[in-house]
Enzyme design. Structure first.
Site, short mmCIF file in Angstrom:
data_model
loop_
_atom_site.label_atom_id
_atom_site.label_comp_id
_atom_site.label_asym_id
_atom_site.label_seq_id
_atom_site.Cartn_x
_atom_site.Cartn_y
_atom_site.Cartn_z
CD GLU B 58 43.47 48.74 26.23
OE1 GLU B 58 43.59 47.51 26.33
OE2 GLU B 58 43.43 49.33 25.12
CD GLU B 102 39.42 29.72 36.30
OE1 GLU B 102 40.42 29.73 35.57
OE2 GLU B 102 39.22 28.86 37.19
#
Lengths: 225, 225
Positions: B58, B102
DNA sequence: CCAATAGTGTCTTTGAGACATTATTAA
DNA sequence: TTAATAATGTCTCAAAGACACTATTGG
């Protein structure tokens, strides 16, 4: 919904201290897999149970729920090969109970140092439970969870010895536990432990944390060989 | 096999420190349940994955797995009403990553103090993650997991400030971290943080534990309101 | 020159570590 | 009286807490 479906079990690492030795409650498995081998007690989560509820029920079924023992979640184990029956996730739980006159249910108390070969991945769960218990004795008052409702400082000190493998100095230990507010509440009575001078009895106070912690020797002798 | 069957998910509490603030990575849910609400990233365990494998996958799918970030199991959550779709157990995991230019993937970094309403029981999982991170900064060198490969002592100190809500004294802090063998390895270079005197750069050494621990004020101001 | 940040030393205080003797009881 | 256990006080040492100034850079 993506992903496999799992059966979910709870397993219990139930510790007590008997004769100065940290012991874990085990059962002999009757049915396969691992028939005849020793395993942690546990079972599947049922109905609408939450995890702690299921663990508490298992504890009760063993015969240990009369009073409120310490019970906490330890961690989850889900390796795909951990159970030959299929995909079973188990949530390990840690329970601490006082020394009891008889092993509850059909279990047996085995010294942790001799519990090296267990069914499934229970040796790993047990090892994690041992480490959790050792760590928590540093920062919390949880050692008292191994003691009966009333106990002496010596008894408490022997809990530390059994769990850590080192016997704290009696004067330093006494200073520490008696100077932690709310840890020990004197009952005013004394008890004789066979022979020798009787010790003062205490029961647990409301304190749960030790500030600052009582640090164990990181290089202490390990009672699990 | 007795007991219900569960879908098993892993959820991630991914922390970073941005501009001196502890932030958690969240996603906006597109599909019901809880469509439009914020939730921890996560997903179901697949195939023959173990739990940490699934959590690592994940993390990779989010775009965070390039290097080895800290990842550990936090605990499992299985209240029968936690997901309206049915019986879903989720295993919460804690990941610590450095500040990134980011937000990765489609996530957003939200200050933990503003992440009070989340889908499912994710507020509880987040709270447990915060407490775990705070505790681990006391006993381990894990604060460096929030830092880029090279960092200054000031940066490290601001990690503690963000996570604990208290800014350690710079002299005492410096004394502590530099006197722990294997924590900080000097690179010999310096870096200027905009204006002001440049700081000495370090990278993480092999040490993982702090002995004795650096205790936070138990009564410190809590950055989560 | 000014603003911003990094870096450092000392004193005090708290608590841990080490250590031996006396007190109380049962046998 | 002896053996067993409980209880306690002091010194030393390690580490945390408090505290203010100098050094170095960019603007």
């Amino acid at each position: 919904m993506r992903g496999n479906l799992f059966a979910v079990a709870v397993d219990l690492v139930v510790f007590t201290v008997r004769d100065g030795v940290l012991c874990v409650l085990l059962r002999e498995r009757e049915a396969p897999p691992f028939a005849g081998e020793r395993a942690l007690p546990g079972g599947f989560v049922r109905g609408r149970e939450d995890l702690l509820d299921a663990a508490g029920r298992e504890l009760a079924e063993i015969g240990l729920a009369i009073n409120g023992h310490h019970l906490e979640q330890l961690g989850s184990y889900a390796h795909p090969d951990r159970d030959p029956r299929g995909r079973i996730l188990t949530v390990g739980h840690l329970a601490l109970v006082p020394d009891l006159p008889e092993p509850p249910g059909e279990g047996l108390w085995l010294p942790v140092a001799h519990a090296d070969t267990l069914a499934f991945d229970h040796a790993q769960i047990l090892a994690d439970g041992v480490e959790r218990a050792r760590a928590k004795l540093e920062y919390t008052t949880l050692a008292a969870a191994f003691c009966p409702p009333e106990f002496t400082i010596s008894q408490l000190r022997r809990i530390y010895e059994a769990v850590w493998g080192t016997l704290p100095d009696p004067r330093n230990f006494s200073r520490k536990v008696t100077s932690t507010p709310g840890f020990l509440v004197p009952t005013g009575t004394k008890v004789s432990s066979g022979r020798g001078r009787p010790g003062q009895l205490f029961h647990r106070g409301p304190a749960t944390m030790l500030h600052p912690p009582m640090l164990r020797d990181h290089a202490a002798s390990d009672p699990t060989p």
